[in-house]
Write a protein that holds these residues in place. Structure first.
Motif, PDB file in Angstrom:
ATOM      1  N   THR A  39       0.846  -1.309   0.021  1.00 38.76           N
ATOM      2  CA  THR A  39      -0.208   0.147  -0.068  1.00 38.76           C
ATOM      3  C   THR A  39       0.824   1.297  -0.001  1.00 38.76           C
ATOM      4  N   ALA A  40       0.263   2.382  -0.477  1.00 40.23           N
ATOM      5  CA  ALA A  40       1.080   3.707  -0.533  1.00 40.23           C
ATOM      6  C   ALA A  40      -0.007   4.811  -0.575  1.00 40.23           C
ATOM      7  N   THR A  41       0.669   5.947   0.003  1.00 41.94           N
ATOM      8  CA  THR A  41      -0.283   7.125  -0.201  1.00 41.94           C
ATOM      9  C   THR A  41       0.630   8.071  -1.248  1.00 41.94           C
ATOM     10  N   LEU A  42      -0.266   8.623  -2.260  1.00 45.73           N
ATOM     11  CA  LEU A  42       0.141   9.585  -3.209  1.00 45.73           C
ATOM     12  C   LEU A  42      -0.372  11.032  -2.832  1.00 45.73           C
ATOM     13  N   GLU A  43       0.853  11.694  -2.436  1.00 42.66           N
ATOM     14  CA  GLU A  43       0.632  13.210  -2.348  1.00 42.66           C
ATOM     15  C   GLU A  43       0.832  13.969  -3.575  1.00 42.66           C
ATOM     16  N   ILE A  44       0.080  14.756  -3.866  1.00 45.66           N
ATOM     17  CA  ILE A  44      -0.091  15.409  -5.163  1.00 45.66           C
ATOM     18  C   ILE A  44      -0.466  16.994  -5.062  1.00 45.66           C
ATOM     19  N   VAL A  45      -0.020  17.582  -5.892  1.00 48.50           N
ATOM     20  CA  VAL A  45      -0.456  19.281  -5.798  1.00 48.50           C
ATOM     21  C   VAL A  45      -1.130  19.098  -7.048  1.00 48.50           C
ATOM     22  N   CYS A  46      -2.460  19.628  -6.626  1.00 50.08           N
ATOM     23  CA  CYS A  46      -3.608  19.587  -7.697  1.00 50.08           C
ATOM     24  C   CYS A  46      -4.093  20.710  -8.094  1.00 50.08           C
ATOM     25  N   ASP A  47      -3.875  21.809  -7.147  1.00 54.32           N
ATOM     26  CA  ASP A  47      -4.392  23.106  -7.395  1.00 54.32           C
ATOM     27  C   ASP A  47      -3.753  24.080  -6.488  1.00 54.32           C
ATOM     28  N   ASP A  48      -4.383  25.279  -5.952  1.00 51.01           N
ATOM     29  CA  ASP A  48      -3.557  26.280  -5.433  1.00 51.01           C
ATOM     30  C   ASP A  48      -3.666  25.952  -3.776  1.00 51.01           C
ATOM     31  N   GLY A  49      -4.488  24.919  -3.619  1.00 48.52           N
ATOM     32  CA  GLY A  49      -4.611  24.623  -1.975  1.00 48.52           C
ATOM     33  C   GLY A  49      -3.525  23.536  -1.474  1.00 48.52           C
ATOM     34  N   PRO A  50      -3.395  23.122  -0.469  1.00 48.50           N
ATOM     35  CA  PRO A  50      -2.466  22.402   0.050  1.00 48.50           C
ATOM     36  C   PRO A  50      -2.490  20.983  -0.678  1.00 48.50           C
ATOM     37  N   PRO A  51      -1.437  20.046  -0.894  1.00 44.27           N
ATOM     38  CA  PRO A  51      -1.352  18.760  -1.544  1.00 44.27           C
ATOM     39  C   PRO A  51      -2.515  18.030  -1.197  1.00 44.27           C
ATOM     40  N   LYS A  52      -2.969  17.117  -2.135  1.00 44.69           N
ATOM     41  CA  LYS A  52      -4.181  16.159  -1.791  1.00 44.69           C
ATOM     42  C   LYS A  52      -3.479  14.939  -1.705  1.00 44.69           C
ATOM     43  N   SER A  53      -4.184  13.842  -1.063  1.00 40.65           N
ATOM     44  CA  SER A  53      -3.787  12.491  -0.506  1.00 40.65           C
ATOM     45  C   SER A  53      -4.796  11.570  -1.169  1.00 40.65           C
ATOM     46  N   PHE A  54      -4.100  10.614  -1.789  1.00 45.00           N
ATOM     47  CA  PHE A  54      -4.959   9.614  -2.591  1.00 45.00           C
ATOM     48  C   PHE A  54      -4.333   8.014  -1.979  1.00 45.00           C
TER      49      PHE A  54
END
Length: 284
Positions: free
Chosen positions: A74-89
Motif C-alpha cells: 500500500t502507499a499514499t500518493l501526495e500530489i499538488v492538484c491546485d492552489d490549495g494544500p497537496p491532496k492525498s490518495f
C-alpha cells in the motif's frame, strides 16, 4: 529497414531480485541500489520496478504523465492538484495512478510497496521532507487544477468477460464487455482487454506501445526488420514494449488478459494475413 526489436521483460523475475528499502527524501541512487531495477527504455523515459517503504522525495515530470502501477503493498500518493494544500490518495495492490505532467508529487508507504512505473525524463525533485514543495525557494509551482487518474484495475478486470473466437475482423460491438478504457494517458489511452483468438495487425506511428500481460498466455508477432515477422511467447507477469511504428498483433489459444498504454493515432489491417506489409494500411 532498420532492425527494431521489442523489449520483452519478465517482470516477476526482475521483482524477485529486488529487496525492500526504506527511503527518505535524501536517499541517493547509491542508497537505493538493489531496490530499483531499470526494466527498459520507454518513450522519453524508463520503465522501472521499485520496492520501497518510507517517504520519497517530491518530484515532477516535465515532458509527460507518469504511470504508476502498485503490484503489492500500500502507499499514499501526495500530489499538488491546485492552489490549495497537496491532496492525498490511498493506493493498494491492483491500483494504477496516472500523474499529470508537471504536477509535484511524492509517495509514502509505512509497510512497503512494490510498483512498476513508466517515468518520463527530464524531471525535477526536492530532497527535503517538506509538506508542500512550493515552499522551497526557487521551485516554481506545479501544474494547477489537475487531478491524477486513480484506477482500481482489479475491480475493472472483474467486470470483463473473456471474448473467445476473436478474429482480425472482430468489431468493437463484437468485443463489448471484454475490453475497457481505463484512463487517458499522454497522447492515447490505458486500456484492458480479455480475449482468445487472433487480433488484427496494428501500428502506432506516434510512439512506443506498452503491453502488460496480466493473466494467461499470448504470442506477439511483430515486424522487426526486412525479414518475416518474428514471434515472442508471453505469459502472465511479462511486459512488452512495441517500438514506434512497428506492425504487430497478438494471438492466444487459451485466453489472455492485457493492459496496454496505446498512443494514438493507430493504423490497422483487418485481414488474417501472415505479413502486414503485403496490403495497403489504413487509419484505425
Amino acid at each position: 529497414m532498420e532492425s527494431r526489436t521489442p523489449s520483452i521483460i519478465d517482470l516477476n523475475a526482475e521483482l524477485a531480485k529486488l529487496t525492500m528499502f526504506r527511503r527518505t527524501p535524501r536517499s541517493t541512487r547509491a542508497d537505493t541500489k538493489g531496490s530499483v531495477a531499470r526494466l527498459a527504455s520507454y518513450r522519453d523515459g524508463l520503465l522501472l520496478a521499485i520496492k520501497a517503504s518510507g517517504t520519497d522525495h517530491w518530484e515532477r515530470h516535465l515532458t509527460g504523465d507518469e504511470l504508476v502501477h502498485i503490484l503489492d503493498g500500500t502507499a499514499t500518493l501526495e500530489i499538488v492538484c491546485d492552489d490549495g494544500p497537496p491532496k492525498s490518495f490511498a493506493l493498494r495492490a491492483g491500483m494504477i495512478a496516472v500523474i499529470p505532467q508537471g504536477a509535484w508529487h511524492r509517495a509514502l508507504s509505512a509497510e512497503g510497496k512494490t510498483e512498476m512505473t513508466a517515468t518520463p525524463f527530464p524531471g525535477d525533485h526536492i530532497e527535503r521532507d517538506v509538506d508542500d514543495p512550493r515552499s522551497i525557494d526557487g521551485k516554481p509551482a506545479g501544474a494547477m487544477a489537475v487531478t491524477p487518474s486513480i484506477i482500481d484495475l482489479t475491480a475493472e478486470l472483474a467486470k470483463l468477460a473473456m471474448f473467445r473466437g476473436r478474429t482480425p475482423q472482430s468489431t468493437m460491438p463484437d468485443r463489448k464487455g471484454s475490453a475497457a478504457r481505463l484512463a487517458s494517458y499522454r497522447d492515447g489511452a490505458l486500456t484492458t482487454t480479455r480475449f482468445a483468438g487472433k487480433g488484427h495487425w496494428e501500428s502506432h506511428p506516434a510512439a512506443d506501445e506498452l503491453i502488460h500481460v496480466l493473466d494467461g498466455t499470448a504470442t506477439l508477432e511483430i515486424v522487426c526488420d526486412d525479414g518475416p515477422p518474428k514471434s515472442f511467447a508471453l505469459r502472465a507477469g511479462m511486459i512488452a514494449v512495441n517500438p514506434q511504428g512497428t506492425w504487430h498483433r497478438f494471438h492466444s489459444s487459451e485466453g489472455v488478459t492485457l493492459m496496454t498504454a496505446t498512443p494514438f493515432p493507430s493504423e490497422v489491417i483487418e485481414l488474417d494475413i501472415e505479413d502486414p506489409r503485403t496490403v495497403e494500411r489504413r487509419p484505425a
